[in-house]
Motif scaffolding. Sequence first.
Motif, PDB file in Angstrom:
ATOM      1  N   TYR A 240       0.725  -1.144  -0.131  1.00  0.00           N
ATOM      2  CA  TYR A 240      -0.079  -0.058   0.006  1.00  0.00           C
ATOM      3  C   TYR A 240       0.747   1.330   0.097  1.00  0.00           C
ATOM      4  O   TYR A 240       0.518   2.124  -0.790  1.00  0.00           O
ATOM      5  CB  TYR A 240      -0.805   0.148   1.300  1.00  0.00           C
ATOM      6  N   GLY A 254      -3.940  -2.515  -3.290  1.00  0.00           N
ATOM      7  CA  GLY A 254      -3.764  -1.903  -1.874  1.00  0.00           C
ATOM      8  C   GLY A 254      -4.312  -0.641  -1.949  1.00  0.00           C
ATOM      9  O   GLY A 254      -5.076  -0.472  -0.791  1.00  0.00           O
ATOM     10  N   ILE A 257      -8.104  -0.864  -1.800  1.00  0.00           N
ATOM     11  CA  ILE A 257      -8.790  -1.398  -0.331  1.00  0.00           C
ATOM     12  C   ILE A 257      -8.583  -0.036   0.566  1.00  0.00           C
ATOM     13  O   ILE A 257      -9.816   0.164   1.074  1.00  0.00           O
ATOM     14  CB  ILE A 257      -7.617  -2.673   0.123  1.00  0.00           C
ATOM     15  N   ALA A 258      -7.591   0.520   0.611  1.00  0.00           N
ATOM     16  CA  ALA A 258      -7.445   1.498   1.437  1.00  0.00           C
ATOM     17  C   ALA A 258      -8.492   2.692   1.126  1.00  0.00           C
ATOM     18  O   ALA A 258      -9.150   3.406   1.969  1.00  0.00           O
ATOM     19  CB  ALA A 258      -5.991   2.434   1.456  1.00  0.00           C
ATOM     20  N   PHE A 261     -11.920   1.821   2.526  1.00  0.00           N
ATOM     21  CA  PHE A 261     -12.012   2.198   4.074  1.00  0.00           C
ATOM     22  C   PHE A 261     -11.761   3.487   4.415  1.00  0.00           C
ATOM     23  O   PHE A 261     -12.013   3.859   5.712  1.00  0.00           O
ATOM     24  CB  PHE A 261     -10.979   1.135   4.900  1.00  0.00           C
ATOM     25  N   TRP A 267     -17.103  -0.274   3.339  1.00  0.00           N
ATOM     26  CA  TRP A 267     -16.206  -1.363   4.023  1.00  0.00           C
ATOM     27  C   TRP A 267     -16.317  -2.561   3.445  1.00  0.00           C
ATOM     28  O   TRP A 267     -15.467  -3.455   3.426  1.00  0.00           O
ATOM     29  CB  TRP A 267     -16.383  -1.431   5.763  1.00  0.00           C
ATOM     30  N   GLY A 270     -14.509  -3.100   0.559  1.00  0.00           N
ATOM     31  CA  GLY A 270     -13.073  -3.142   0.793  1.00  0.00           C
ATOM     32  C   GLY A 270     -12.620  -4.484   1.298  1.00  0.00           C
ATOM     33  O   GLY A 270     -11.652  -5.097   1.062  1.00  0.00           O
ATOM     34  N   ALA A 271     -13.645  -4.931   2.088  1.00  0.00           N
ATOM     35  CA  ALA A 271     -13.358  -6.307   2.679  1.00  0.00           C
ATOM     36  C   ALA A 271     -13.394  -7.392   1.624  1.00  0.00           C
ATOM     37  O   ALA A 271     -12.699  -8.181   1.914  1.00  0.00           O
ATOM     38  CB  ALA A 271     -14.505  -6.685   3.778  1.00  0.00           C
ATOM     39  N   GLY A 274     -10.105  -7.196   0.226  1.00  0.00           N
ATOM     40  CA  GLY A 274      -9.259  -7.928   1.164  1.00  0.00           C
ATOM     41  C   GLY A 274      -9.243  -9.405   1.045  1.00  0.00           C
ATOM     42  O   GLY A 274      -8.098  -9.923   1.189  1.00  0.00           O
TER      43      GLY A 274
END
Lengths: 298, 283
Positions: A240, A254, A257-258, A261, A267, A270-271, A274
């Motif tokens: 990231y 990366g 995803i960040a 969030f 989320w 993003g989860a 992830g």
Amino acid sequence: MVEITDKINSKIRTITNRIPISDKFLVTGGPLLLLEILFFLGPVLIMFYIAVIQMENLQLVHEFSLGNYVEVFTGSANQEAFKTTAFLSMLTTFTAAVVAYPFAYFIARRGGRFRNQLLILVMIPFWTNYIVRVYGWQVILGSEGIFNSLFIWLGVIDEPIGWLLNTNFSIWLGLTYLWLPFMILPLYSSLEKIDETLIEAAYDLGATRRAVFKRIILPLSIPGLVGGTIFVFIFSMGAYIVPSMIGGGQLFVGTRIAHEFGIGGDWAQGAALGSVLMLVVAGTLWSLMGYTDMEEMF
Amino acid sequence: MSHDTETTGQRAGENATQSRMDRFLSTAATIGERYWLPVWTVLVFAFLYAPIVILILFSFEQGTFSSLPWDGFTTRWYSEMLNDDRLVQATFNSLQVAANVTVAATILGTLGAIALVRGQFKRKGLFRAIIIAPMTIPGLILGIALLIWFNVIGMNTSLMTVMLGQLVFVTPFVVITVSARLRGFDPELEEAARDLGASKWQTYRRVTLPLLMPGIVSGSLFAFTLSFDDFLIAFFTSGVENTLPIFIWSKVQHGTDPVINAISTMVLLFSITLIIISELIRR
């Protein structure tokens, strides 16, 4: 009365005997196990759960759906991010292996009495703050940075080279730089273990340098090479800091995803990203772990 | 006749050049083979240290842009750094977190190493896997998973959650360092102590612990460095609190700045000192 207590006691004894862990383990390994269950296994499992529910107006809504996973594989930004990330991770792993192998070989086999000092010199960048070191590359590679200003000053170039920073090139360079020690250290530890008499015997029997490398050194260094590959590939896939600091706006798993969030505020999405990343990590570990000994690397 | 001599002479000359050329090439090859490894090693070291050296050098440079040519020497950025209250607070937070994490990780990790090496129980492989896994998964995944977890179990994110999160991946490093030491020493030493009449506790305190000490000390120094330098776990689980890496991160977002060079230099020198001490103890 006494009879009842006896009965209860024997009952308890049979129960405790059935649990395969001794009370000694509960004292030594127990606390650590509890920590990892509560704050490692728990969180990772809950991430897989959150990935199949929804987030609406910044609130998690417990409604089952595989929509987030579908989005991971069909959304164009996500597809692009996975492609770039996988490609750069493979390239980084390959580059790190090529750069690290002769280096680790030299320290392990020719380092002589300076071997430990040289190894400490490798450990230093390995353990120092990675944000600071990546920032160092920002200072070097920027359009007004060290590299460009030096070569303009020397008259080699007239205008700053733009593609040094905030491109796939800088992500590749940054990842290779950051994870290089993770390739060097396992390689070192397996190269250092090779018995010198094996190599001498091969030469005595008339083997060429090339043959000695191909048939003795390389096969015996496979555990180190695999260990390094595991680390560099996994850490590059999950990177990231590098893509975010010196990668400009390049799509990377990366940073996606960040984003979810952070400003993205989803989320669940993003989860899901992830979780897929976690599966890639687990798959890599699963398929390669047997060829190496992780504990011996540090 | 004359023609013949000429060709022979020419051939001899050619042969001489040929063999000189050959000899030159083979010496070049030997020199190359002998020297390419050390040259490669030096180049890789230069690559590994380039950003570190550049940051330290340019923390003393006068110009606001870190660029060449060199404008002159100054310590101005260091005094500007010391006047930043947020930086001081972030540093203090980082030290506090690292100190707590180090103590907890050292105790948990040493006990865990004893279980891993000496313990005899079923499913040891599983225990080992649970210890190693947190070191191999990317910090980003651990960071977001912890953020979700703390949210679900209703724990407000603060420096406390940062410590819990860091413990997850820092403790395994202590386990590995201590267990290497534990494997290296002879259990007969402990048995001898017991045979000579030492109690179990005395044996632990006078034999086991002193022998493990180098492993424990170097493990705890690693733990301190890992916690002090951690960004990803702190970034996702610190709430409104700042640690030093988060502070540096937010400053870096606004582009390069010589004050960051000064902060970086301090952080680098601090970690480098800890690592050298730790490595010297361990080897």
